[in-house]
Design a protein around this motif. Sequence first.
Motif, mmCIF file in Angstrom:
data_model
loop_
_atom_site.group_PDB
_atom_site.id
_atom_site.type_symbol
_atom_site.label_atom_id
_atom_site.label_comp_id
_atom_site.label_asym_id
_atom_site.label_seq_id
_atom_site.Cartn_x
_atom_site.Cartn_y
_atom_site.Cartn_z
ATOM 1 N N LEU A 93 0.818 -1.209 0.000
ATOM 2 C CA LEU A 93 0.000 0.000 0.000
ATOM 3 C C LEU A 93 0.856 1.266 0.000
ATOM 4 O O LEU A 93 0.579 2.215 -0.743
ATOM 5 C CB LEU A 93 -0.937 -0.003 1.208
ATOM 6 N N THR A 94 1.890 1.289 0.813
ATOM 7 C CA THR A 94 2.724 2.491 0.861
ATOM 8 C C THR A 94 3.569 2.633 -0.405
ATOM 9 O O THR A 94 3.777 3.739 -0.907
ATOM 10 C CB THR A 94 3.637 2.482 2.092
ATOM 11 N N GLY A 95 4.056 1.521 -0.922
ATOM 12 C CA GLY A 95 4.861 1.585 -2.135
ATOM 13 C C GLY A 95 4.077 2.097 -3.326
ATOM 14 O O GLY A 95 4.642 2.724 -4.228
ATOM 15 N N LEU A 96 2.778 1.832 -3.317
ATOM 16 C CA LEU A 96 1.919 2.248 -4.423
ATOM 17 C C LEU A 96 0.974 3.363 -3.997
ATOM 18 O O LEU A 96 -0.059 3.582 -4.616
ATOM 19 C CB LEU A 96 1.127 1.039 -4.929
ATOM 20 N N GLY A 97 1.353 4.074 -2.958
ATOM 21 C CA GLY A 97 0.498 5.117 -2.416
ATOM 22 C C GLY A 97 0.589 6.439 -3.143
ATOM 23 O O GLY A 97 -0.184 7.360 -2.860
ATOM 24 N N ASP A 98 1.545 6.573 -4.079
ATOM 25 C CA ASP A 98 1.638 7.780 -4.886
ATOM 26 C C ASP A 98 2.090 7.382 -6.283
ATOM 27 O O ASP A 98 2.236 6.208 -6.591
ATOM 28 C CB ASP A 98 2.597 8.800 -4.258
#
Length: 384
Positions: A143-148
């Motif tokens: 989720l964080t890796g693909l959060g932006d």
Amino acid sequence: MGATTGAVWGRAEQQDFRSRVRGTLLGAAVGDALGSPVRGLGMEQIRAAHGAEGIGEPAFGHGRRGAVSHLTQLTLFSLDGLIRAQVRRDTGAWHPPTDLHRAYLRWASTQRDWGPDERRKEDGWLAREEWLYARRDPARSCLTGLGDETMGTPEAPKNPDDPGAEAAARSAPFGLLVGWEPELVMQLAVECAAQTHGHPTACLSAGAHAVVVHGLARGESLDTAVQRALQLLAPRPGQQPVAEALQRALGAVRQGLPSPARVEDLAGAGTADGLLSVAVYCALVGEDTRHGLRLSVNHGGDSAVTGALTGALLGALHGETALPPSWLAELEGRPTMLVLADDFAMEMTQGPALHGPAGSSPGWLARYPRGYAALPGGAPVPAL
């Protein structure tokens, strides 16, 4: 980076390849579905819930039998991204890691949105499958890796301290690029792993898993495919834990009958190298596909990951018909998986008949739109 193209496929070769593609995708999914209900449980807890032999059939999880986790969701988007990369080659702007990143961002949208947005035609058909919008305990690093919109790279990876195996568990589709050289398969898997799990152990485990699947999809033995992965790992910085884990898997085959204790010993601390070791070991010692998958999930670690990794290996090795029919019958999303697998096989074997300078199928381009023409942030797309 380049890839071999233009191979002529006979009918028997196409049928064999399609069976291995289906086997890889369905095998990873049934392994995920088998392991998910016992994920994180100790062996005593598993036995208390499922009997002395542990879990032996798909059990209830997420409200149904045969439910898959985010691992399978991401694997589907890996396959979708690879098809889109091939379709976009016609534009002259070819950079598969970017296409995979865009595919993973589409998955990330399924974890935030209530359902598909029919107005976003550029998303293609997979992102409009409503069942994929269920949130199935996604790893925080995914989720964080693909959060932006920023894409992690080996030089600037996302979550560089995370050695988890989620990136490896979505990397089997890279191994289905059978027209590519294995060095390029490993590099693509490593680059795409860095988008969420930037630790060298995570990235190189993903690369090794993809190379092993690649060898199996080309008809090699499992031992031969593992040896090639070891050769390709050797010159890479940070490869020692992954190489040693693969060597432990090969050595454990000669140490007597398989057992949950041996599987747990191979799994170690539960990082990507140990879980990859479990998958290789279970695929090697399993008396058949069913036995190998059961062995892979009956331990006190991340059973969903080891089930998915093992299932992909066994499916690529033996094809779809070796998978337990009763497990497939209950598998969540199986119709979607079959369509996606067959589309991938058709793109890889007959792509020029679907799109290219001589003309393109409008239906195919609606399913797999060419989309954007630049990297995130507007930078030009380099040739891979």
